[in-house]
Design a protein around this motif. Structure first.
Motif, short mmCIF file in Angstrom:
data_model
loop_
_atom_site.label_atom_id
_atom_site.label_comp_id
_atom_site.label_asym_id
_atom_site.label_seq_id
_atom_site.Cartn_x
_atom_site.Cartn_y
_atom_site.Cartn_z
N GLY A 240 56.87 77.01 49.51
CA GLY A 240 56.18 76.09 50.40
C GLY A 240 55.45 74.99 49.66
N THR A 241 55.11 75.24 48.41
CA THR A 241 54.40 74.25 47.59
C THR A 241 55.25 73.00 47.40
N PHE A 242 56.55 73.18 47.34
CA PHE A 242 57.44 72.09 46.98
C PHE A 242 58.18 71.48 48.17
N GLY A 243 57.73 71.82 49.35
CA GLY A 243 58.16 71.09 50.53
C GLY A 243 59.43 71.57 51.18
N LEU A 464 66.19 61.79 47.19
CA LEU A 464 65.03 61.10 47.78
C LEU A 464 64.21 62.07 48.63
N ALA A 465 64.89 62.87 49.44
CA ALA A 465 64.19 63.80 50.33
C ALA A 465 63.39 64.82 49.53
N ALA A 466 63.97 65.32 48.44
CA ALA A 466 63.28 66.32 47.63
C ALA A 466 62.01 65.76 47.01
N LEU A 467 62.05 64.52 46.55
CA LEU A 467 60.88 63.91 45.93
C LEU A 467 59.76 63.72 46.95
N ILE A 468 60.12 63.29 48.16
CA ILE A 468 59.11 63.13 49.21
C ILE A 468 58.55 64.50 49.61
N ALA A 469 59.42 65.49 49.72
CA ALA A 469 58.98 66.84 50.09
C ALA A 469 57.96 67.38 49.11
N GLN A 470 58.08 66.97 47.85
CA GLN A 470 57.16 67.43 46.81
C GLN A 470 55.90 66.57 46.71
N GLY A 471 55.75 65.64 47.66
CA GLY A 471 54.49 64.92 47.76
C GLY A 471 54.50 63.48 47.30
N MET A 472 55.65 62.95 46.89
CA MET A 472 55.68 61.57 46.43
C MET A 472 55.61 60.61 47.61
N ASP A 473 54.96 59.48 47.41
CA ASP A 473 54.98 58.36 48.34
C ASP A 473 56.43 57.88 48.49
N SER A 474 56.78 57.40 49.68
CA SER A 474 58.18 57.04 49.97
C SER A 474 58.71 55.97 49.03
N PHE A 475 57.92 54.94 48.76
CA PHE A 475 58.40 53.87 47.89
C PHE A 475 58.58 54.38 46.46
#
Length: 518
Positions: A240-243, A464-475
Motif C-alpha cells: 500500500g505504501t507504493f500505491g 507514468l502510472a507507477a510513478l504517480i502511484a508512488q507519490g510523484m507530481d504528475s508533471f
C-alpha cells in the motif's frame, strides 16, 4: 537536468559575457575555434586536406580562427569565404586579416572551389543566428557540401538548421559532427535538426556561470543523474505504501495492451495493479500476470446498478488510473470511460483509444477561438487535475482536427496550444517527445527508433502510472517517466537490436535502468 536554449537566449548569454562581464568577443571566438579544432583532431590526420567554408558573421570568424589554428599545427587547410566580404563583422574581419597576412589560400567564389580536392569540410556559414530561408548561391554552396564524401564538422550549428525548433530553413548542411558552444540548443535536440547535427559535442568556451544563469529558459532535458528523482522506497513499507494503479484497458481479443501497461507499472515500482477489462481477457491476463488483480465488466450491462457500482468501487480504491490501451473506440468503450471520469478523483493517464474516443466526441465542438483550442479546453474541464494525456502526433491531429504534418512541423507551438488555460500535462510522443505543462517544456533525448513498434506506448502509460502511484507530481512523473522509458528502450536496443526489439524488451530494460546498471 540540462538547460536548453533557443537562438535569442544564447545570444543573451553571449551578450552578458561580453558587455556585463567584460570578456572581449575575440577571446570567446578564439576559445570557440580551439574547441572546434580539439574535436576535429580526434578524427583527422596530417594527410587530410581541409576546407573551411565561412560566412560573414561571427560564425565565419570562428571558422577563420579554426583555420589558422589548424594551419599552425601543420594541417593542410584552405578557406572558402562564402559570405559577402562587405558585410564582415568586426571580429570576422580581424580574423580574415590575420589569414591574409599568413598568405593562406582563400577562395572567394564558388566556381573557384573544387570540393572534391578536400577530404574534410568545416561548415562555418551561419551558426545559430539564421532567421531566413537559404537560397541562391549560398544554397548552391550547401548543395556542394552535402555531396562531399568526407567528414563534415559544423561550427555551433549546421548551417540552415533553426536553433529554435530544428526546422530546415530551405536547405541545410548534413554534418557528421557539430561542435556547439556553451549550451545545447533546442534545434539540436528536436528533429530534423538532431539528425543534421550528427554527433553533437558541447564545449565550454568561457561563458561564466553568471552569464548562463542570467538567462531563463523554459526548455530542458534530463541526464542519467536525474534518475535520482525516482521516488524513495522506504524500508518500513508494504504494498500500500507504493500505491495502487487501475488500468482500464483491453477490449475483446486486445489483452496485450493491458498486460504491457500493467507489467510496466509493476516493474516501475507500483505496489498493486488492478486491470479492469472484459471477461474474455481474464484467463489470458491471469496466466500472463498473476500478480495483477482482475476486475471484469460486461459492456452490455453498463446501465445496470451492479456494473456501475463495480466501476465506481474500482475507481475509488485507486491512486491513479490508466485509460485507453486496447480499449477500442466503440460506443460501449466510450460509456466505460464516461463512468470512470464521472467517479475519478485521482489523476488519469489518458492514452490510445481513450484519446481517439475523446477526439470523436469533441469533434462536435468548434475548434478555435483566437489562440485557444476550445476542444482541448472542454477536455480539460472533464478530467481531474493532474491528468496526463499521451497522444502520438496522429492521435493529437484527430483531437485537434489538424493535419498531422502541421503538428509535426510546429511541435512547440502545438504544445503551447495544448497547455493554454489548462492544468493538464501533455506528453506529445514523437522521435523527440515533448512534455508540456503551463510554460515549461521538457524535451526528451533518450530512446531510439527501435521503439517504433506496437505496445511501447502501453509500456509508457504503465511507467507514468507507477510513478504517480508512488507519490510523484504528475508533471514530474511525466518527465521522468518519458526519460526512463527511452533509457529502457536504449537498453533493449543494445541487448537485441533496433530491428528486432519489441515492447516487452523495453519492459525488461527497466530492470537495468532502475537497478542502476546503465
Amino acid at each position: 537536468m540540462k538547460k536548453l536554449v533557443n537562438s535569442k537566449q544564447m545570444k543573451a548569454i553571449d551578450a552578458y559575457a561580453i558587455h556585463t562581464i567584460g570578456i572581449p568577443p575575440l577571446v570567446l571566438m578564439e576559445n570557440a575555434a580551439y574547441s572546434v579544432v580539439s574535436c576535429m583532431e580526434k578524427s583527422i590526420s596530417k594527410e587530410d586536406i581541409i576546407l573551411v567554408v565561412c560566412g560573414s558573421g561571427n560564425n565565419g570568424g570562428d571558422g577563420l580562427a579554426a583555420a589558422r589554428i589548424l594551419l599552425n599545427r601543420g594541417y593542410q587547410v584552405d578557406v572558402f569565404l562564402a559570405g559577402n566580404p562587405a558585410h564582415l563583422s568586426e571580429e570576422t574581419a580581424t580574423q580574415l586579416k590575420i589569414l591574409e597576412n599568413l598568405e593562406m589560400v582563400i577562395w572567394n567564389h564558388l566556381e573557384e572551389v573544387n570540393f572534391a580536392n578536400y577530404t574534410i569540410l568545416v561548415d562555418a556559414l551561419f551558426g545559430i543566428g539564421l532567421e531566413r530561408d537559404i537560397e541562391d548561391e549560398q544554397a548552391a554552396v550547401i548543395a556542394e557540401m552535402n555531396t562531399h564524401e568526407g567528414i563534415i564538422f559544423a561550427v555551433d550549428m549546421p548551417s540552415g538548421i533553426s536553433a529554435d525548433d530544428g526546422k530546415v530553413k530551405g536547405t541545410a548542411v548534413r554534418a557528421d559532427y557539430t561542435v556547439t558552444f556553451g549550451e545545447e540548443k533546442v534545434g539540436q535536440i528536436l528533429f530534423p535538426g538532431s539528425e543534421y547535427c550528427g554527433t553533437l559535442v558541447v564545449t565550454d568556451i568561457g561563458f561564466p556561470p553568471s552569464a548562463v544563469d542570467s538567462v531563463a529558459s523554459e526548455f530542458y532535458r534530463y541526464e542519467k543523474m536525474d534518475l535520482a528523482r525516482l521516488p524513495w522506497r522506504r524500508a518500513y513499507s508494504n504494498k500500500g505504501t507504493f500505491g495502487r494503479v487501475l488500468i482500464v484497458a483491453g477490449a475483446k481479443n486486445m489483452s496485450g495492451a493491458a498486460y504491457l501497461s500493467a507489467l510496466a507499472a509493476y516493474r516501475t515500482g507500483a505496489g498493486l495493479v488492478e486491470i479492469m477489462t472484459v471477461e474474455s481477457n481474464r484467463l489470458i491476463l491471469q496466466g500472463q500476470l498473476p500478480e495483477a488483480i482482475l476486475t471484469t465488466i460486461n459492456p452490455d450491462l453498463l446501465d445496470t446498478t451492479e456494473e456501475k457500482e463495480k466501476i465506481k468501487q474500482a475507481v475509488g480504491r485507486s491512486d491513479v488510473i490508466v485509460m485507453g490501451p486496447g480499449l477500442g473506440v466503440s460506443d460501449k468503450a466510450k460509456k466505460v470511460l464516461d463512468f470512470v471520469t464521472l467517479y475519478a478523483q485521482v489523476p488519469l493517464i489518458v492514452d490510445a483509444d481513450a484519446i481517439n474516443i475523446a477526439a470523436r466526441y469533441f469533434n462536435t465542438f468548434p475548434l478555435m477561438r483566437g489562440n485557444t483550442c476550445l476542444r482541448l479546453n472542454e477536455l480539460n474541464n472533464s478530467l481531474p487535475k493532474g491528468t496526463i494525456l499521451t497522444p502520438h502526433l496522429l492521435e493529437l491531429a484527430r483531437l485537434m482536427d489538424q493535419p498531422a504534418s502541421d503538428i509535426q512541423d510546429n511541435l512547440l507551438k502545438t504544445a503551447d496550444s495544448c497547455t493554454k488555460d489548462t492544468d493538464l500535462v501533455y506528453v506529445l510522443k514523437d522521435a523527440r517527445s515533448v512534455v508540456a505543462y503551463e510554460d515549461e517544456r521538457y524535451l526528451n533525448y533518450s530512446g531510439n527508433n527501435g521503439m517504433a513498434t506496437a505496445g511501447t506506448g502501453d509500456v509508457l502509460t504503465g511507467i507514468l502510472a507507477a510513478l504517480i502511484a508512488q507519490g510523484m507530481d504528475s508533471f514530474e512523473a511525466a518527465k521522468l517517466g518519458v526519460y526512463i522509458h527511452g533509457l529502457a528502450g536504449d537498453v533493449a536496443a543494445a541487448k537485441k537490436n533496433r530491428y528486432s526489439m519489441i515492447a516487452s524488451d523495453v519492459v525488461n530494460g527497466l530492470e537495468d535502468v532502475l537497478g542502476g546498471m546503465i
